[in-house]
Design an enzyme around this catalytic site. Structure first.
Site, PDB file in Angstrom:
ATOM      1  N   GLU A 121      29.166 160.701   7.387  1.00 25.22           N
ATOM      2  CA  GLU A 121      28.987 159.397   8.056  1.00 25.22           C
ATOM      3  C   GLU A 121      30.133 158.433   7.685  1.00 25.22           C
ATOM      4  O   GLU A 121      29.929 157.353   7.139  1.00 25.22           O
ATOM      5  CB  GLU A 121      27.638 158.762   7.728  1.00 25.22           C
ATOM      6  CG  GLU A 121      27.308 157.596   8.672  1.00 25.22           C
ATOM      7  CD  GLU A 121      26.061 156.823   8.262  1.00 25.22           C
ATOM      8  OE1 GLU A 121      24.958 157.255   8.649  1.00 25.22           O
ATOM      9  OE2 GLU A 121      26.178 155.804   7.574  1.00 25.22           O
ATOM     10  N   GLU A 135      27.306 146.959   1.897  1.00 22.27           N
ATOM     11  CA  GLU A 135      27.589 148.261   2.520  1.00 22.27           C
ATOM     12  C   GLU A 135      28.941 148.315   3.228  1.00 22.27           C
ATOM     13  O   GLU A 135      29.619 149.342   3.200  1.00 22.27           O
ATOM     14  CB  GLU A 135      26.474 148.645   3.503  1.00 22.27           C
ATOM     15  CG  GLU A 135      25.144 148.962   2.842  1.00 22.27           C
ATOM     16  CD  GLU A 135      24.313 147.735   2.511  1.00 22.27           C
ATOM     17  OE1 GLU A 135      24.727 146.605   2.873  1.00 22.27           O
ATOM     18  OE2 GLU A 135      23.253 147.881   1.885  1.00 22.27           O
ATOM     19  N   HIS A 212      15.019 145.024   5.264  1.00 18.49           N
ATOM     20  CA  HIS A 212      15.278 145.087   3.820  1.00 18.49           C
ATOM     21  C   HIS A 212      16.664 144.617   3.411  1.00 18.49           C
ATOM     22  O   HIS A 212      16.943 144.449   2.231  1.00 18.49           O
ATOM     23  CB  HIS A 212      15.098 146.525   3.326  1.00 18.49           C
ATOM     24  CG  HIS A 212      16.185 147.453   3.785  1.00 18.49           C
ATOM     25  ND1 HIS A 212      17.391 147.561   3.154  1.00 18.49           N
ATOM     26  CD2 HIS A 212      16.258 148.300   4.841  1.00 18.49           C
ATOM     27  CE1 HIS A 212      18.149 148.436   3.783  1.00 18.49           C
ATOM     28  NE2 HIS A 212      17.485 148.905   4.807  1.00 18.49           N
ATOM     29  N   ARG A 214      20.088 143.084   2.165  1.00 19.28           N
ATOM     30  CA  ARG A 214      20.366 142.000   1.218  1.00 19.28           C
ATOM     31  C   ARG A 214      20.727 140.684   1.913  1.00 19.28           C
ATOM     32  O   ARG A 214      20.301 139.620   1.491  1.00 19.28           O
ATOM     33  CB  ARG A 214      21.543 142.385   0.308  1.00 19.28           C
ATOM     34  CG  ARG A 214      21.128 143.107  -0.928  1.00 19.28           C
ATOM     35  CD  ARG A 214      22.336 143.420  -1.784  1.00 19.28           C
ATOM     36  NE  ARG A 214      21.931 143.814  -3.115  1.00 19.28           N
ATOM     37  CZ  ARG A 214      21.319 144.950  -3.428  1.00 19.28           C
ATOM     38  NH1 ARG A 214      21.034 145.827  -2.495  1.00 19.28           N
ATOM     39  NH2 ARG A 214      20.995 145.213  -4.677  1.00 19.28           N
ATOM     40  N   HIS A 245       9.604 147.886   2.281  1.00 18.41           N
ATOM     41  CA  HIS A 245      10.517 148.372   1.248  1.00 18.41           C
ATOM     42  C   HIS A 245       9.923 148.030  -0.120  1.00 18.41           C
ATOM     43  O   HIS A 245       9.203 147.047  -0.250  1.00 18.41           O
ATOM     44  CB  HIS A 245      11.865 147.670   1.447  1.00 18.41           C
ATOM     45  CG  HIS A 245      12.997 148.266   0.673  1.00 18.41           C
ATOM     46  ND1 HIS A 245      13.132 148.090  -0.680  1.00 18.41           N
ATOM     47  CD2 HIS A 245      14.042 149.026   1.056  1.00 18.41           C
ATOM     48  CE1 HIS A 245      14.218 148.722  -1.099  1.00 18.41           C
ATOM     49  NE2 HIS A 245      14.788 149.308  -0.047  1.00 18.41           N
TER      50      HIS A 245
END
Ligand code: UD1
Ligand code: UDP
Length: 377
Positions: A121, A135, A212, A214, A245
């Protein structure tokens, strides 16, 4: 008999395990590979749920998770642990997926030990440093450390080329998450969880919500919950299912705003198989998840993405996903439109698979086999 190709697959979070499971199985099913699986344990229960489903037992588990862990803690603990293992095992290649901190650290640990790294990915981008956080930087920092870039789509490949990753190091494989979801959807399944039984037997419409990220912690999450509450008040046939979560920061606002509503079903994180069956039953999906954005179109489910940007533009381009952000008015308006206008709904509820065809892991195996010189056994 040629020497086996020694691979170490690394996972730490729920999506890592889901997307690496098909790769681990594909490699283990070929005699040329000797595969070890390492769990950093960045997640605990949510990781173990997936490993159980895919019958995977880590060869090493760093077990690093603590409540309220910081990004620096995840990074340092898993780096030290992985470094020790790579020193001990001297593998030929390390593999990890996507953009979690476990993945970035796996790439860094491999680099420090001069071991080849394969990024599953690879190439997803928003080009906004803080969205999603952390991310976007995890995956961008992983790219220059990687030797094999397994891009799920042509868009991802273009992103990598733009960053001067050599064309011959990039392969379009599809996303291994689609291998996983299609495999799970094919397995026989009986809903034995009472919560799930209620959801699956609900006669009205079902909205599935997960959140979920951040950058959505705090007020954006509260706004998402308020929007869901308004929708429940507006449509009295709706059942909202919200697998929460494990993070206490995520649960608090969701429980405070939706916890008492009789048609809001707040559950523990669901095992992957029940979650997949719930997606198939859902009429509408609201999410800030990455993986869910890839899976929902496979089942023809309209999806409203609760984020300002997405690194998965394919669903948006195909018209089955829409970016709606986290302002409650916007979420309510878009969801109301879909729940009230059959034509608008039908336009979005089309089954497409821009993220993969279910054979990504097989392709990755063939590439590694060719490139790492094991050849035919
Ligand atoms: C992580 C990933 C994110 C991914 C998400 C998938 C990073 C920085 N973030 O975010 O990219 O989208 O996983 O879910 O890599 N917790 C538990 N049990 C669990 C899992 C989490 O109790 O099984 C709680 C713990 O209190 C933990 C907290 O959740 O400290 C946060 O976990 P963490 O991995 O730091 O962040 P996520 O938000 O889960
Ligand atoms: N998922 C699951 N149970 C749940 C919620 C999600 O198994 O209760 C699966 C979902 O199908 C997808 C993956 O978890 O494959 C996505 O994980 P998450 O949203 O935590 O992470 P992201 O994809 O955003 O990194």
């Amino acid at each position: 008999m040629p020497k086996p190709i020694r691979a170490v697959a690394v996972c730490g979070t729920r999506p890592d395990a889901i997307k690496m499971a098909p790769v681990v199985h594909a490699l283990r099913n070929h005699p040329a590979f000797e595969v070890r699986l390492v769990a950093t344990g960045q997640h605990r229960e949510m990781l173990d749920q997936v490993l159980r489903l895919f019958s995977l037992m880590p060869d090493a588990d760093l077990n690093i998770m603590t409540p309220h862990q910081t990004l620096a803690e995840i990074t340092t603990r898993s780096l030290e642990g992985l470094d020790r293992l790579l020193h001990e095992w001297s593998p030929d290649v390390v593999l990890a997926q996507g953009d979690t901190t476990t993945t970035f650290v796996a790439a860094l640990a491999a680099f420090y030990r001069k071991v080849a790294f394969g990024h599953v990915e690879a190439g997803l981008r928003t080009y906004d440093k803080y969205q999603p956080f952390p991310e976007e930087m995890n995956r961008r920092l992983t790219a220059p450390l990687a030797d094999f870039h397994f891009a799920p789509t042509a868009t991802a490949r273009r992103n990598l080329l733009q960053e001067h990753i050599p064309a011959e190091r990039i392969w379009i494989t599809g996303n291994t998450g689609i291998d996983a979801v299609l495999w799970v959807a094919r397995q026989p399944y009986t809903a034995d969880d009472p919560c799930l039984q209620r959801a699956l037997s609900h006669s009205g419409r079902l909205v599935l919500l997960t959140a979920h990220r951040r950058e959505n912690w705090g007020e954006p999450l509260a706004n998402i919950a308020r929007a869901a509450h308004t929708l429940l008040e507006q449509f009295d046939d709706l059942l909202l299912v919200l697998p929460m979560h494990r993070n206490p920061r995520v649960r608090q606002p969701l429980q405070a705003i939706l916890g008492e509503h009789p048609r809001a079903l707040l559950t523990e994180p669901l095992d992957y198989a029940p979650f997949v069956h719930l997606m198939r039953r859902a009429d509408l999906i609201l999410t800030d998840s990455g993986g869910v954005q890839e899976e929902a179109p496979a089942f023809g489910k309209p999806i409203l993405v609760l984020r300002e940007t997405t690194e998965r533009p394919e669903g948006v381009a195909a018209g089955t996903a829409k970016l709606v952000g986290t302002a409650p008015e916007q979420i309510v308006a878009e969801a109301t439109h879909l729940l009230s206008d059959a034509d608008a709904y039908a336009q979005m509820a089309r089954s497409i698979n821009p993220y993969g065809d279910g054979r990504a892991a097989e392709r990755i195996r063939e590439i590694l086999l060719r490139e790492l010189g094991g050849g035919e056994l």
